[in-house]
Structure formats: structure tokens, C-alpha cells
Enzyme design. Structure first.
Site, mmCIF file in Angstrom:
data_model
loop_
_atom_site.group_PDB
_atom_site.id
_atom_site.type_symbol
_atom_site.label_atom_id
_atom_site.label_comp_id
_atom_site.label_asym_id
_atom_site.label_seq_id
_atom_site.Cartn_x
_atom_site.Cartn_y
_atom_site.Cartn_z
ATOM 1 N N CYS A 515 0.893 -1.163 0.000
ATOM 2 C CA CYS A 515 0.000 0.000 0.000
ATOM 3 C C CYS A 515 0.929 1.209 0.000
ATOM 4 C CB CYS A 515 -0.960 -0.038 1.183
ATOM 5 S SG CYS A 515 -0.221 -0.511 2.762
ATOM 6 N N SER A 516 0.867 2.050 1.017
ATOM 7 C CA SER A 516 1.815 3.157 1.110
ATOM 8 C C SER A 516 2.923 2.806 2.095
ATOM 9 C CB SER A 516 1.097 4.436 1.537
ATOM 10 O OG SER A 516 1.987 5.533 1.551
ATOM 11 N N ILE A 519 1.830 -1.710 5.688
ATOM 12 C CA ILE A 519 1.399 -2.400 6.906
ATOM 13 C C ILE A 519 -0.112 -2.338 7.128
ATOM 14 C CG2 ILE A 519 3.585 -2.234 8.157
ATOM 15 C CD1 ILE A 519 2.554 0.271 9.538
ATOM 16 N N ARG A 521 -3.274 -1.429 4.855
ATOM 17 C CA ARG A 521 -4.076 -2.179 3.882
ATOM 18 C C ARG A 521 -3.377 -3.489 3.499
ATOM 19 N NH1 ARG A 521 -5.755 2.871 -0.131
ATOM 20 N NH2 ARG A 521 -6.379 4.287 1.560
ATOM 21 N N GLN A 559 -2.816 -1.212 10.858
ATOM 22 C CA GLN A 559 -2.443 0.015 11.558
ATOM 23 C C GLN A 559 -3.494 0.544 12.509
ATOM 24 O OE1 GLN A 559 -1.140 2.222 7.897
ATOM 25 N NE2 GLN A 559 0.315 3.144 9.292
#
Length: 593
Positions: A515-516, A519, A521, A559
Site C-alpha cells: 500500500c503506502s 502495513i 491495507r 495500523q
């Protein structure tokens, strides 16, 4: 094999005959354990350290030994390198130190200066590493082992921004039952009025015996408890101390001097490549109906609290490579490091990279070792590293669960060619777009990687999921579950075409998921995949266990409590669609929360 009892060294501290007998008994019991786990036996001097802390009560000393070992394991306090960052800066910050004087009884004096602690600039496990390191230096002294430790928590000049409740709990838990030192007393000096509330929370965790040793004092009252000869000048004493330079004396001449506990701690860490998958059915798996009842009973708030139990557990392992100064620029987010124990290592190549580091972790799937590689959204300076990883790990499928920008913020770089027949060169790897298919909720791109050094080509399928909202989680899991099936089918097809699985030449290659940060998504996608795979095979699952185990491989996976609760909702939504539970009444309570 019988455990060997460590001989009494010539330079060992003088003990009474009763203390020597207790030491032999302690070593006999502990070294049965070290033999069982095939680690080196404990030394005489280390044994004495634990026995001193418990007045040579063997059973209590054994309990302390295991508490100390487990605490270091949980907090990743292993293979400390005090001359390397970030530990060196934390030690030299001066926020925690050991004074060079003792109290009238011979106890060592430890000082924590609260105003120097800035939680938003510190990584908690590094703070704990520094604390352990310096306390260990103090209890190396036989005099400290025999006479104990006084702990001063200096809050003078500090404010609420310097306070960290979770760290305070851990330090007190450490001092009261997980560190080999006799805690004589804790003096909290200059505490502001607001400190009463967090202290009341912390004190509830303490036994009466420990609580009696804690005293909250005004600065003017400290000299009633310790003579001025034992106190720094700012607390009314005579000890001159420059906190900016004082701790240089505690740095060893040689970095990373052997710690006998490293081997004892590391044996319990999950090795990177040697074990089978951590995601195997456990003893507390639920049927789908039990899961419905469980979620209805706990409700949304209860599931959020369950996530907090997971979040509070610190990562099992270390982050030395991620936090190395030369690698910091390769991390998209400074607070999302990569565990050393499970990180993907690149091959160092001349002219390409001087390090084997990429912020990417091997993650197990359901009954499959290294089913995924969880990684961050590539940065411009890591595009080449990303594609090198894809090539070296023989990746066939890449899953992207973010857009390039969300909420006005950059989330991921454009690391592949977007248009058909366009290509981008990354060193000796050239990536070509062979075609794009636009679906309702995702985009599928077929890519070809050409390795000009090896003169080989491979196809990789890139999926980008487009239905995750900028904020929060999807209102329904239907599109994500459908997407998950598409990804699974593509991986199976690609492996089948590769032929390696049926011929037994090599294990199935991992799916890259990002994802970004890699951790949130990413963890949600992989958790859902694992849970649904077990549900389909056995009819049972355990979300808590799945996420907890996942975080031992990709630290901080999932997260937010919202993402964690979404996993539960998604499973129930899947179960209803598949007819595993009757639709309607059982799920109405869940949906209405």
C-alpha cells in the site's frame, strides 16, 4: 545430554557457603533448560546476578531469569550495538544515566531526566534498549548486585509532552520484576499536578511492596532521602554532571561486545526462512457461528479493545538495518521500519546498490512459507531496488492497494509504465507494459521484465485495487473479496504456467503486496486471505492469532482498530454470501454497531 554446571571462576564475587550452594542449584536447573534448547550454558557470574536480585531464593531467581529473557525478547533488546545509530544517540542523549556515586548503603543511583525525553522524536524500543544497556552496565558491578539500585525520576522542568504513559509502565514493570537488580526505592521528583492521574493508573499495576518503595517528592525534599553527596546539582546536591557528555564513559571501546543473553533470546525468535508457516490452525480457532456470536458479544468497541491488546505488544525482533543511517532514505516513513529477522535481502551488484536493504518483509500465508512480500509503496530512489526484488524472488503477481495520491498526499511513486507498449528501464532491468484491463474495482496490467544481463524475460501481473476510500475502510468487503479471488486465481495460473510447482523444482514464489507504508491495507489484505483460506479448508479461523503472528514478520501490520474490525466484518460478509451462516438475524447486530 546432562547439563554442565559452570565452574566458579577465579574472579567471582565472594559468597557464603549457602549462597554458593544456591548458585550451583540455580545453574543446574537453568542449564537443563539451555541443553533442551541447544544454547550455551549460563555462566557462574550471570547466575549470581539473578540470585543477588532475589536474595538467593533459587525459585524466585529462576522466575526472574525467564521474565528478563522474555522481556528482552518482546522488546527486541538483542545484539545491541551502542556505537551505531539510533542506539548511540539514545544513550548519549543523557535522558537516562548512572551516577558515579552511591547512596550510604552502597546502592547504585540511576537517573532519568524527563525533560530530555521527546516521545514524538524517539522510537520506544530504542529508548528501552538504551535503558537496558545502561542498567546492565550498572549491575555488572558486584557492589550494585549486593546493595541494589535507587531510581530517580527527575520531572523538574518537564511538561506533558515529555511524558509517555506506556513507557512509564514498561520501566516500572521492568524494575519490579524483570531486571536482575534489587530495587531499593524510586524517587519521583518535581512531579507536576497533572502527573497524579497517570501515576494512579500505573500504581494500580504494582504490588503493595513495590508501591511502598515509590515516593513522590518536591525538589526541596530530596535531600531528606539522599545526602547531597549523592545528588546532582539541579536536585540540590554536589555532583557535577553534564548530561550531554556524561554517558560517553559507558560506551565500550569495541562495538557489540558479546552478550551471553543474545543466544538465549534469539533462539525463540522466528527465523527468516527455516520454519514452516506460522499460520497453521491453533487451539482457539472459532467456527463461523462462534465468530458471529463472539463479535455480537464483544461489539465494535470490544473488537477495538482486542486490537489495542495486539498493538501494545512490541515487535519481536530488531530493526538495525532499517535504522542504519545509510538506509533511512529508503524508508517511506520513519516510524515504519522493517524487521531484521524477516527482511528481504537484495543481491549487492556493482554500480547498482551498495546495500542489500529494501523495506520489505517475507510474510507467511495459510500453511505456506513466505507466501507474500509485504512492502511499502516504492519511492523514486527505490524503484530499481523494487524491481530487483521482484526479479530475484521470481515474483509473478504484484498487488497494489493504494492510489498514487490520496487526500492530497503522495502515497506511492509511479514505478511501472502505465500505457500499453511503453517501457521504463531500471538499470539492467527493463519493464514493458503489454496491456491494461480496467475493471470496476481494479486495474490489471500485464508487464514484461527483461533482464539484459541474463538475457531472460518474465511476465508479471500487476493489480491495483481502486475501491479503498481515501480515509477509513470500505463500507462493504464484497469488492475486496472478489479482488482477492482474482489475485489468487492469477497466482495459481501463473504458477501452473511456470511449471515449477508440479515439478517440485522450487517453492511457489511470493505475491508482492503493498500500500503506502506496507502495513495497513497490506496487513488487512493478507490477514483476510489467510483467514478465508483456513475457513474454506477447515471451517474455523482465529483473527486475533492471525494478526498477532503476522506482526512477528511484518511489524505493525494492520495500523488501526478500524482495519482490524473490518477483517471481522469482511469474514462475516463472506460467510453470509457463501451460505455458511443464515442471512439476516445473526448478522444484523454486527452490521448495526
Amino acid at each position: 545430554m546432562e547439563p554442565a554446571t559452570a565452574p566458579r571462576p577465579d574472579m567471582a564475587p565472594e559468597l557464603t557457603p549457602e549462597e554458593e550452594q544456591a548458585t550451583k542449584q540455580f545453574l543446574e536447573e537453568i542449564n537443563k533448560w539451555t541443553v533442551q534448547y541447544n544454547v550455551s550454558p549460563l555462566s557462574w557470574n550471570v547466575a549470581v546476578k539473578f540470585l543477588m536480585a532475589r536474595k538467593f531464593d533459587v525459585l524466585r531467581a529462576i522466575e526472574l531469569f525467564h521474565s528478563y529473557r522474555e522481556t528482552r525478547r518482546k522488546e527486541g533488546i538483542v545484539k545491541l550495538k551502542p556505537h551505531e545509530e539510533p542506539l548511540r544517540s539514545e544513550i548519549l542523549s543523557g535522558k537516562f544515566t548512572i551516577l558515579n556515586v552511591r547512596d550510604p548503603t552502597g546502592a547504585s543511583i540511576a537517573l532519568f531526566t524527563a525533560r530530555l525525553h521527546h516521545p514524538h522524536k524517539s522510537v520506544q524500543h530504542v529508548v528501552l534498549q538504551a535503558l537496558f544497556y545502561l542498567l546492565d552496565r550498572a549491575v555488572d558491578s558486584f557492589e550494585t548486585q549486593r546493595n541494589g539500585l535507587v531510581f530517580i525520576y527527575d520531572m523538574c522542568g518537564s511538561n506533558y509532552a515529555n511524558f509517555e504513559l506506556d513507557l512509564g509502565k514498561k520501566v516500572l514493570n521492568l524494575l519490579k520484576g524483570a531486571f536482575p537488580a534489587r530495587l531499593k526505592k524510586v524517587l519521583i521528583v518535581g512531579a507536576p499536578i497533572w502527573f497524579r492521574v497517570p501515576y494512579s493508573i500505573i500504581s494500580l499495576l504494582l504490588k503493595d511492596k513495590v508501591r511502598e518503595r515509590i515516593q513522590i517528592l518536591k525538589t526541596s525534599e530530596v535531600t531528606q532521602h539522599l545526602p547531597r553527596e549523592c545528588l546532582p546539582e539541579n536536585l540540590g546536591g554536589y555532583v557535577k554532571i553534564d548530561l550531554a557528555t556524561w554517558n560517553f564513559q559507558f560506551l565500550p571501546q569495541v562495538n557489540g561486545h558479546p552478550d551471553p543473553f543474545d543466544e538465549i533470546i534469539l533462539f525463540s525468535l522466528p527465523p527468516a526462512l527455516d520454519w514452516d508457516s506460522v499460520h497453521v490452525p491453533g487451539p482457539h480457532a472459532m467456527t463461523i457461528q462462534e465468530l458471529v456470536d463472539y463479535v455480537n458479544a464483544r461489539q465494535k468497541q470490544g473488537i477495538y479493545e482486542e486490537y489495542e491488546d495486539i498493538r501494545r505488544e512490541n515487535p519481536v525482533g530488531t530493526f538495525h538495518c532499517s535504522m542504519s543511517p545509510g538506509n533511512l532514505e529508503k524508508n517511506r516513513y520513519g516510524d515504519v521500519p522493517c524487521l531484521d529477522q524477516t527482511r528481504v535481502k537484495l543481491t549487492k551488484r556493482s554500480g547498482h546498490t551498495q546495500t542489500d536493504y529494501i523495506n520489505a518483509s517475507f510474510m507467511d500465508g495459510y500453511k505456506q512459507k513466505n507466501a507474500y512480500i509485504g512492502t511499502q509503496g516504492p519511492l523514486e530512489n527505490t524503484y530499481r531496488d523494487f524491481w530487483l526484488m521482484v526479479w530475484e524472488q521470481k515474483v509473478l503477481v504484484i498487488v497494489m492497494t493504494t492510489r498514487f495520491e490520496e487526500g492530497g498526499r503522495r502515497k506511492c511513486g509511479q514505478y511501472w509504465p502505465l500505457e500499453k507498449d511503453s517501457r521504463i528501464r531500471f538499470g539492467f532491468l527493463t519493464v514493458t507494459n503489454l496491456g491494461v484491463e480496467n475493471m470496476n474495482h481494479y486495474k490489471k496490467t500485464t508487464l514484461e521484465i527483461h533482464n539484459t544481463e541474463e538475457r531472460q524475460k518474465r511476465q508479471v501481473t500487476h493489480f491495483q485495487f481502486l475501491s479503498w476510500p481515501d480515509y477509513g475502510v470500505p463500507s462493504s468487503a464484497a469488492s475486496l473479496i472478489d479482488f482477492l479471488r482474482v489475485v489468487r486465481n492469477q497466482q495459481s495460473l501463473a504458477v501452473s504456467n511456470m511449471g515449477a510447482r508440479s515439478k517440485g523444482q522450487c517453492p511457489e514464489p511470493p505475491i508482492v503486496v503493498h500500500c503506502s507504508a506496507g502495513i495497513g491495507r497490506t496487513g488487512t489484505f493478507c490477514s483476510l486471505d489467510i483467514c478465508l483460506a483456513q475457513l474454506e479448508e477447515l471451517g474455523t479461523l482465529n483473527v486475533f492469532q492471525t494478526v498477532s503472528r503476522m506482526r512477528t514478520q511484518r511489524a505493525f501490520s494492520i495500523q488501526t482498530p478500524e482495519q482490524y474490525y473490518f477483517c471481522y466484518k469482511a469474514i462475516l460478509e463472506f460467510a453470509e454470501k457463501e451460505g455458511m451462516v443464515s442471512s439476516g438475524q445473526n448478522l444484523l447486530a454486527v452490521e448495526s454497531q
